[in-house]
Design a protein around this motif. Structure first.
Motif, PDB file in Angstrom:
ATOM      1  N   PHE A   1      -5.776 -10.886   5.469  1.00 30.92           N
ATOM      2  CA  PHE A   1      -6.342 -10.342   4.235  1.00 30.92           C
ATOM      3  C   PHE A   1      -5.443  -9.247   3.660  1.00 30.92           C
ATOM      4  CE2 PHE A   1      -9.042  -7.675   1.604  1.00 30.92           C
ATOM      5  CZ  PHE A   1      -9.700  -8.614   0.831  1.00 30.92           C
ATOM      6  N   ILE A   2      -4.915  -8.400   4.522  1.00 36.46           N
ATOM      7  CA  ILE A   2      -4.003  -7.356   4.028  1.00 36.46           C
ATOM      8  C   ILE A   2      -2.770  -7.985   3.400  1.00 36.46           C
ATOM      9  CG2 ILE A   2      -2.455  -5.490   4.768  1.00 36.46           C
ATOM     10  CD1 ILE A   2      -4.575  -4.744   6.850  1.00 36.46           C
ATOM     11  N   GLY A   3      -2.240  -9.029   4.039  1.00 34.19           N
ATOM     12  CA  GLY A   3      -1.092  -9.726   3.470  1.00 34.19           C
ATOM     13  C   GLY A   3      -1.397 -10.323   2.113  1.00 34.19           C
ATOM     14  N   ALA A   4      -2.556 -10.983   1.999  1.00 31.57           N
ATOM     15  CA  ALA A   4      -2.940 -11.563   0.706  1.00 31.57           C
ATOM     16  C   ALA A   4      -3.157 -10.479  -0.339  1.00 31.57           C
ATOM     17  CB  ALA A   4      -4.200 -12.410   0.876  1.00 31.57           C
ATOM     18  N   TYR A   5      -3.722  -9.355   0.074  1.00 29.74           N
ATOM     19  CA  TYR A   5      -4.016  -8.268  -0.875  1.00 29.74           C
ATOM     20  C   TYR A   5      -2.738  -7.664  -1.441  1.00 29.74           C
ATOM     21  CZ  TYR A   5      -5.736  -3.858  -2.752  1.00 29.74           C
ATOM     22  OH  TYR A   5      -6.011  -2.800  -3.591  1.00 29.74           O
ATOM     23  N   VAL A   6      -1.762  -7.340  -0.594  1.00 33.66           N
ATOM     24  CA  VAL A   6      -0.544  -6.701  -1.091  1.00 33.66           C
ATOM     25  C   VAL A   6       0.303  -7.666  -1.905  1.00 33.66           C
ATOM     26  CG1 VAL A   6      -0.486  -5.004   0.768  1.00 33.66           C
ATOM     27  CG2 VAL A   6       0.704  -7.181   1.071  1.00 33.66           C
ATOM     28  N   ILE A   7       0.118  -8.959  -1.686  1.00 35.46           N
ATOM     29  CA  ILE A   7       0.839  -9.943  -2.501  1.00 35.46           C
ATOM     30  C   ILE A   7       0.159 -10.156  -3.843  1.00 35.46           C
ATOM     31  CG2 ILE A   7       1.500 -12.387  -2.658  1.00 35.46           C
ATOM     32  CD1 ILE A   7       1.832 -12.345   0.397  1.00 35.46           C
ATOM     33  N   GLU A   8      -1.164 -10.260  -3.833  1.00 39.52           N
ATOM     34  CA  GLU A   8      -1.899 -10.611  -5.042  1.00 39.52           C
ATOM     35  C   GLU A   8      -2.183  -9.403  -5.929  1.00 39.52           C
ATOM     36  OE1 GLU A   8      -3.558 -12.930  -7.835  1.00 39.52           O
ATOM     37  OE2 GLU A   8      -2.540 -13.619  -6.016  1.00 39.52           O
ATOM     38  N   LYS A   9      -2.507  -8.256  -5.363  1.00 41.20           N
ATOM     39  CA  LYS A   9      -2.931  -7.088  -6.144  1.00 41.20           C
ATOM     40  C   LYS A   9      -1.831  -6.052  -6.273  1.00 41.20           C
ATOM     41  CE  LYS A   9      -7.142  -8.440  -6.929  1.00 41.20           C
ATOM     42  NZ  LYS A   9      -7.633  -8.698  -8.303  1.00 41.20           N
ATOM     43  N   ASN A  10      -0.634  -6.511  -6.441  1.00 46.71           N
ATOM     44  CA  ASN A  10       0.512  -5.615  -6.570  1.00 46.71           C
ATOM     45  C   ASN A  10       1.486  -6.215  -7.569  1.00 46.71           C
ATOM     46  OD1 ASN A  10       2.402  -3.639  -6.211  1.00 46.71           O
ATOM     47  ND2 ASN A  10       3.058  -4.321  -4.182  1.00 46.71           N
ATOM     48  N   GLN A  11       1.887  -5.448  -8.549  1.00 43.55           N
ATOM     49  CA  GLN A  11       2.777  -5.942  -9.589  1.00 43.55           C
ATOM     50  C   GLN A  11       4.233  -5.585  -9.322  1.00 43.55           C
ATOM     51  OE1 GLN A  11       1.505  -7.996 -11.837  1.00 43.55           O
ATOM     52  NE2 GLN A  11      -0.466  -7.626 -10.829  1.00 43.55           N
ATOM     53  N   LYS A  12       4.496  -4.767  -8.314  1.00 42.38           N
ATOM     54  CA  LYS A  12       5.858  -4.370  -7.998  1.00 42.38           C
ATOM     55  C   LYS A  12       6.361  -5.144  -6.780  1.00 42.38           C
ATOM     56  CE  LYS A  12       5.254   0.273  -9.926  1.00 42.38           C
ATOM     57  NZ  LYS A  12       5.374   1.725  -9.698  1.00 42.38           N
ATOM     58  N   PHE A  13       7.632  -4.912  -6.434  1.00 42.95           N
ATOM     59  CA  PHE A  13       8.264  -5.547  -5.280  1.00 42.95           C
ATOM     60  C   PHE A  13       8.172  -7.071  -5.381  1.00 42.95           C
ATOM     61  CE2 PHE A  13       5.930  -1.703  -3.787  1.00 42.95           C
ATOM     62  CZ  PHE A  13       7.014  -0.838  -3.749  1.00 42.95           C
ATOM     63  N   LYS A  14       8.618  -7.597  -6.499  1.00 38.02           N
ATOM     64  CA  LYS A  14       8.468  -9.025  -6.771  1.00 38.02           C
ATOM     65  C   LYS A  14       9.165  -9.884  -5.718  1.00 38.02           C
ATOM     66  CE  LYS A  14       8.762 -12.308 -10.619  1.00 38.02           C
ATOM     67  NZ  LYS A  14       9.173 -12.485 -12.035  1.00 38.02           N
ATOM     68  N   THR A  15      10.380  -9.500  -5.338  1.00 35.05           N
ATOM     69  CA  THR A  15      11.121 -10.280  -4.344  1.00 35.05           C
ATOM     70  C   THR A  15      10.424 -10.261  -2.991  1.00 35.05           C
ATOM     71  OG1 THR A  15      13.199  -9.745  -5.471  1.00 35.05           O
ATOM     72  CG2 THR A  15      13.350 -10.560  -3.200  1.00 35.05           C
ATOM     73  N   GLY A  16       9.962  -9.070  -2.583  1.00 38.48           N
ATOM     74  CA  GLY A  16       9.258  -8.959  -1.316  1.00 38.48           C
ATOM     75  C   GLY A  16       7.966  -9.751  -1.302  1.00 38.48           C
ATOM     76  N   ARG A  17       7.242  -9.744  -2.424  1.00 33.60           N
ATOM     77  CA  ARG A  17       5.985 -10.494  -2.482  1.00 33.60           C
ATOM     78  C   ARG A  17       6.244 -11.996  -2.422  1.00 33.60           C
ATOM     79  NH1 ARG A  17       3.278 -10.309  -6.950  1.00 33.60           N
ATOM     80  NH2 ARG A  17       4.753  -9.202  -8.263  1.00 33.60           N
ATOM     81  N   ARG A  18       7.315 -12.447  -3.070  1.00 28.66           N
ATOM     82  CA  ARG A  18       7.646 -13.872  -3.015  1.00 28.66           C
ATOM     83  C   ARG A  18       8.010 -14.298  -1.593  1.00 28.66           C
ATOM     84  NH1 ARG A  18      11.439 -15.046  -8.370  1.00 28.66           N
ATOM     85  NH2 ARG A  18       9.739 -15.048  -9.919  1.00 28.66           N
ATOM     86  N   ALA A  19       8.789 -13.458  -0.917  1.00 27.52           N
ATOM     87  CA  ALA A  19       9.154 -13.777   0.469  1.00 27.52           C
ATOM     88  C   ALA A  19       7.920 -13.812   1.356  1.00 27.52           C
ATOM     89  CB  ALA A  19      10.163 -12.750   0.979  1.00 27.52           C
TER      90      ALA A  19
END
Length: 567
Positions: free
Chosen positions: A369-387
């Motif tokens: 859930f934490i992983g999904a949250y920081v990916i979905e509810k974050n507009q910054k760190f685009k490269t990190g979220r994609r990885a």
């Protein structure tokens, strides 16, 4: 990672926390997903001494007739099982979704029971039904159980609820306007089936086919019980690694197992995207119209499926409460005395399985859930979220057998040879986990990571983004918004994630069969050992206990969901 660090240095405190969380998610998946898989691939191209031999191991494998037969057997089993299970699931889902069938909830719950049981239970039930002294065998209904027939029957039942779940979702996306237009033009029911219904659910049907194919292609439980001398890839891996301690050849078989699963994963992702895009905002929900003949036929079909399903589990329950089939049918509960089975390790194995499932469910739900949250509810760190997103959905393409193989090769190595630097070794900091329950917990978390991650992502996408926007404008820390707003609204999804981790961790065998140790036995592997040693009744008893626990957990979750819905 460097881009994330650069943005963290120039951001706010909340950006620092978000960046650290994304780094932690990526690091977790790299350490326990990427590195073990890399170790598996390296083993496949090395000999037993660790020297690079290129494709020699693959050539040796394909030059063995018995190994090639295993591949053809596995494909044959998977194809036939997929055709049977998806066909049955299609008509079952159609009856429940498009016809006036009574007791729909009852039929659907009974159809889902195989999900909550170890696949070995299906094989044990088949033995009591169609074995040499089976109930139906005694009535004159004989089949060549041990071999491809037994495996196909078990795998078809195993894949049926998975295909049904996918097709139920596909049937729910119908547009009633198409059927109204067809009725206006006097179109026959068969023509509507082939021109409207099947094209409408084709992406879900394709997804069900590939998912069922992957499940039957990689399953270990059923072939280990009723396979006899009919070798398949999953049992070949076990023989190579556990029987002959040939890890390099086991890695080769693991890579072969990986290719169909990756293909299935790619097709499933493509079809899922197309299916969601096909739903129009102007669609009208399907309206079931009474039709006495077809409604009666659909009800009889559902009744037949559920009776057959209940027969399998009723026979397994019966086998677990008699002394010795078929010679002594006296009722007894001695088979449920786990302290007297598997050399006295039965109760310890059962307790370990419950503990491992609870830890896997708790830690897996939190991390996912934490992983999904920081990916979905974050507009910054685009490269990190994609990885992080790419790594999060990757386990969906990795069979449990491959997860177990990669883990045993990664965690069992005290040192790693540094490439291109002869004589230089790197100590493995995770070697101490090998032989403990924690390696099984990690394997369960990685193996079942993707589905709960998708559940959490779907739940988070359903929340209005204005929550985060308003909290930022009011200078409210994101973790307070997470605790006060996001978590309460996502609690049904979180509970679903927890149940998914628990249920699957309790009954899985394909991954953990390579990872358990005599010092820390687990129930699913002990069941395989007991059945192989002829202790079929105690094995059935332990299977039934696992089934009962999973059913109780699921029923508690369903009642909690209903209570929250009313509240």
């Amino acid at each position: 990672m460097e881009r994330i660090k650069a943005k963290i240095r120039g951001g706010t405190k909340e950006d620092i926390v978000r960046g650290i969380l994304i780094c932690c998610v990526v690091l977790f998946l790299v350490l326990f997903l990427v590195f073990p898989l890399c170790t598996l691939f390296m083993k496949a191209f090395q000999n037993k001494d660790g020297a690079f031999v290129g494709l020699d191991q693959f050539m040796k494998y394909f030059q063995s007739k018995s190994m090639v037969y295993s591949i053809s057997h596995t494909f044959f089993i998977a194809i036939v099982s997929t055709i049977i299970s998806v066909t049955m699931a299609f008509f079952f889902s159609y009856a429940l979704s498009r016809k006036n069938v009574p007791w729909k909830g009852f039929f659907r719950y009974i159809g889902m029971i195989p999900i909550f049981a170890p696949t070995m239970l299906l094989g044990i039930a088949l033995i009591y039904l169609f074995g040499n002294k089976g109930i139906l065998t005694g009535l004159g209904l004989q089949i060549p159980l041990y071999g491809k027939v037994g495996i196909i029957i078990a795998e078809s039942i195993y894949c049926f609820p998975v295909a049904t779940t996918i097709l139920m979702v596909a049937f729910s996306a119908a547009d009633n306007r198409l059927y109204e237009a067809a009725d206006t033009m006097g179109t026959s029911a068969i023509r509507k089936m082939f021109t409207i219904t099947i094209p409408n659910v084709k992406y879900g049907l394709i997804s069900a086919i590939f998912v069922a194919f992957t499940y039957s292609f990689t399953d270990f439980g059923a072939p280990s019980v009723v396979g006899g001398n009919y070798n398949v890839l999953a049992t070949d891996v076990y023989k190579q690694v556990v029987g002959q301690q040939n890890f390099n050849m086991g890695a080769v078989v693991g890579i072969i197992l990986l290719f169909p699963a990756v293909l299935s994963f790619a097709v499933d992702r493509i079809t899922s995207q197309k299916q969601s895009a096909a739903i129009s905002a102007k669609s009208v929900p399907y309206q079931i119209k009474p039709h006495r003949t077809s409604d009666t036929a659909a009800t009889l079909f559902c009744l037949l499926v559920t009776v057959a399903m209940m027969l399998f589990f009723a026979v397994a329950l019966f086998a677990s409460v008699i002394k010795l089939w078929p010679y002594n049918l006296t009722f007894t509960l001695s088979n449920y005395d786990l302290s007297k089975v598997s050399s006295g390790n039965g109760f310890t194995a059962f307790k370990n399985s419950i503990l491992i499932s609870l830890i896997s469910a708790f830690l897996g739900t939190c991390i996912t859930f934490i992983g999904a949250y920081v990916i979905e509810k974050n507009q910054k760190f685009k490269t990190g979220r994609r990885a992080a997103y790419l790594l999060s959905i990757t386990p969906l393409a990795i069979p449990g057998t491959v997860v177990g193989l990669s883990f045993i090769m990664f965690f069992n190595a005290p040192y790693f040879q540094i490439p291109f630097l002869d004589g230089y070794m790197l100590q493995n900091p995770f070697h101490g986990i090998y032989g403990t329950i924690w390696i099984i917990v990690l394997a369960n978390m990685i193996h079942f990571y993707s589905v709960p991650f998708s559940t959490a992502t779907t739940a988070l996408k359903g929340l209005d983004k204005e929550f985060e926007t308003v909290s930022e404008s009011l200078a409210v820390p994101f973790y307070k918004t997470l605790g006060r707003v996001t978590l309460p609204l996502c609690m049904p999804a979180i509970c679903e994630m927890w149940v998914y981790f628990f249920v699957n961790s309790l009954v899985t065998v394909s991954a953990v069969v390579f990872l358990f140790s005599p010092a820390a036995p687990i129930a699913s592997v002990v069941i395989v050992s007991m059945e192989g040693a002829g202790q079929t009744a105690p094995a059935a008893a332990m299977c039934m206990l696992l089934l009962f626990i999973n059913l109780i957990v699921r029923l508690l979750y369903e009642n909690l969901k209903k209570y929250r819905g009313r509240k």
